[in-house]
Enzyme design. Structure first.
Site, mmCIF file in Angstrom:
data_model
loop_
_atom_site.group_PDB
_atom_site.id
_atom_site.type_symbol
_atom_site.label_atom_id
_atom_site.label_comp_id
_atom_site.label_asym_id
_atom_site.label_seq_id
_atom_site.Cartn_x
_atom_site.Cartn_y
_atom_site.Cartn_z
ATOM 1 N N HIS A 186 -45.365 25.410 -3.896
ATOM 2 C CA HIS A 186 -44.074 26.047 -3.620
ATOM 3 C C HIS A 186 -44.072 27.523 -4.013
ATOM 4 C CE1 HIS A 186 -42.135 21.766 -3.751
ATOM 5 N NE2 HIS A 186 -42.816 21.985 -2.665
ATOM 6 N N CYS A 225 -39.884 47.006 -0.940
ATOM 7 C CA CYS A 225 -41.336 47.188 -0.970
ATOM 8 C C CYS A 225 -41.688 48.636 -1.334
ATOM 9 C CB CYS A 225 -41.887 46.833 0.412
ATOM 10 S SG CYS A 225 -43.642 47.074 0.569
#
Ligand code: NAD
Length: 254
Positions: free
Chosen positions: A124, A157
């Site tokens: 996950h 980012c």
């Protein structure tokens, strides 16, 4: 649990036997990280319907909520230390051929405990990483959470400026294919499969113990509460992972 249960598991681990460990949120509760389903767990405070991949991708308001949810988890995960169960698994590596530690957890505690990072398969994802939605670059999430602390709602980012997504798999998002393929291969080729601290109710991860048994492996389940897969296991030990699991490396080295 009776001592003969752990004796049986230790007896399966003969020289050359391949062992797979499969862990869920329950292995980390003794490190102070709540699981999802127990009272006081995460689903008592957040609505899982709000945390889907589709909502994250399509709507910036949900993206903000998603980061706020993960920010809360991050505080606990960053501060947490491995407990006796994580340490026992790391020790098993020195005593037998642990071909994979397949985890549903996002907390990085197996690596912190000293387990070989190459063998930890994070089905996950991990909260220690974040990923850019545009350029796909992976960044250390410490830097993303720093941006939240500095007042941003959604971290961005450093390379292209687009929004970041936590490196965890959201509801409705596909599991990383390469990690799942490695997890399936390890499950199909192991002799012993030990599931620890998982409700074994979250699919497709919960298919793996079943797959191992169908391929001929012995299955041991260590969990505080009963699981739907208990009837298919060769040994079931109900109790706390941190109390039960350290007995295995002790028996193998004794
Ligand atoms: P779950 O919440 O569905 O089940 C946890 C199980 O652990 C329960 O059956 C409970 O009885 C058992 N348990 C709790 N404390 C225990 C202990 N000390 N010793 C032994 N057993 C104990 O967890 P799951 O099966 O892992 O699946 C839910 C999802 O939760 C996963 O997708 C995972 O990604 C995510 N999750 C991860 C973390 C983490 O990284 N630590 C925390 C919460 C949720």
């Amino acid at each position: 649990m009776s001592s003969s249960d752990m004796d049986r598991v230790a007896d399966w681990i003969t020289p050359g036997a391949k062992t797979v460990i499969f862990t869920g949120a329950g292995i980390s509760t003794e490190s102070g990280i709540p699981d999802f389903r127990s009272p006081g767990g995460i689903w008592d405070r957040f609505d899982p319907k709000e945390m889907t991949y589709q909502k994250f991708i399509s709507d910036r308001e949900h993206r903000k909520k998603y980061w706020a949810f993960h920010r809360e988890s991050w505080r606990g995960i960053r501060a947490a230390e491995p407990n006796a169960a994580h340490l026992a698994i790391a020790e098993l590596q020195n005593l037998t051929d642990v071909t994979a530690i397949i985890t549903q957890n996002i907390d990085g505690l197996h690596q912190k405990a000293g387990s070989d990072p190459e063998r930890v398969l994070e089905l996950h994802g991990s909260l220690w990483r974040a990923q850019c939605l545009e350029c796909g670059r992976t960044l250390r999430s410490e830097r993303a959470f720093q941006q939240l602390r500095e007042g941003q709602d959604i971290p961005c980012c450093f390379h292209c400026g687009a929004d970041l997504k936590p490196g965890t798999v959201a509801f409705g998002e596909a599991l990383p294919e390469d990690v799942m393929a490695d997890a399936q291969a390890a499950s199909l080729s192991c002799d012993v499969f030990i599931a620890v601290g998982s409700s074994l109710m979250v699919y497709p991860a919960a298919f793996l113990p079943e797959m191992a048994v169908n391929a001929g492996a012995r299955l041991a389940i260590i969990n505080r509460d009963p699981t739907p897969q208990d009837p298919h296991a060769h040994v079931v030990m109900h109790g706390l992972a941190g109390e039960i699991l350290p007995d295995l490396p002790r028996r193998l080295s004794g």
